[in-house]
Scaffold this active site. Structure first.
Site, mmCIF file in Angstrom:
data_model
loop_
_atom_site.group_PDB
_atom_site.id
_atom_site.type_symbol
_atom_site.label_atom_id
_atom_site.label_comp_id
_atom_site.label_asym_id
_atom_site.label_seq_id
_atom_site.Cartn_x
_atom_site.Cartn_y
_atom_site.Cartn_z
ATOM 1 N N ASP A 59 0.828 -1.208 0.000
ATOM 2 C CA ASP A 59 0.000 0.000 0.000
ATOM 3 C C ASP A 59 0.863 1.258 0.000
ATOM 4 O OD1 ASP A 59 -2.263 -1.571 0.028
ATOM 5 O OD2 ASP A 59 -2.763 -1.164 2.139
ATOM 6 N N GLU A 85 -2.344 -2.599 -9.245
ATOM 7 C CA GLU A 85 -1.140 -1.782 -9.355
ATOM 8 C C GLU A 85 -1.054 -1.076 -10.703
ATOM 9 O OE1 GLU A 85 0.151 -5.918 -10.725
ATOM 10 O OE2 GLU A 85 -1.243 -5.105 -9.262
#
Length: 177
Positions: A59, A85
């Site tokens: 994260d 991502e």
């Protein structure tokens, strides 16, 4: 019970907002005859970061990449979290060569950043990004434009990652850096 407003992890626009902005930019481009470019970006080896350091550090990588993107992009450009991502970038009224320069500057800025896992002291990185770039063809379905950018992204990954690949380079079998 106290209700708290939940903010997105990266603070970036989501896919729905990006698609709306893309439709608007392409409609305006057709009216005035201006170019529009789109890039799809993917953090290289992101699964390895999560598997090695955990999802909390993953994260942090997403937040770092989002922050660098917001900092490095021009005011006229847009970045959104596409999923996982992946990120999508919109370059209204921008020629392919200029969009490529912006993408490459962005890629290099991210590659210079380093993260350290505070829990273990382990260095994470370098964090690299692969990008695929395509130019809107007046009147084409936007899914086709995004598919061409995505195809260029996979070509960039196949050519070694940490690079920008335009649709022309991908078709010609060239390796962008």
């Amino acid at each position: 019970m106290v209700r708290r407003r939940r903010l997105q992890l990266t603070g970036l626009a989501n896919r729905r907002v990006f698609e709306y902005e893309l439709r608007d930019a392409c409609a305006q481009a057709m009216e005035v005859g201006a170019p529009v470019c789109v890039a799809v970006a993917d953090i290289d080896h992101f699964k390895r970061v999560n598997d090695t350091h955990g999802h909390l550090l993953g994260d942090q990588v997403l937040k770092l990449v989002a922050k660098v993107m917001r900092t490095e992009l021009r005011d006229s450009d847009m970045v959104a979290r596409w999923g996982g991502e992946e990120f999508a970038l919109l370059f209204p009224a921008t020629e392919l060569d200029t969009a490529r320069e912006v993408c490459d500057r962005l890629r290099a800025a991210i590659a210079r950043r380093r993260l350290t896992d505070r829990a273990t002291g382990a260095r994470v990185g370098p964090i690299t990004l692969s990008l695929g770039l395509a130019t809107y063809r007046y009147g084409e379905p936007l899914d086709t434009l995004l598919k061409r950018a995505d195809t260029s992204l996979y070509a960039a990954k196949g050519a070694g990652r940490n690079r920008v690949m335009t649709e022309e380079e991908e078709r010609a079998g060239l390796v962008g850096v």
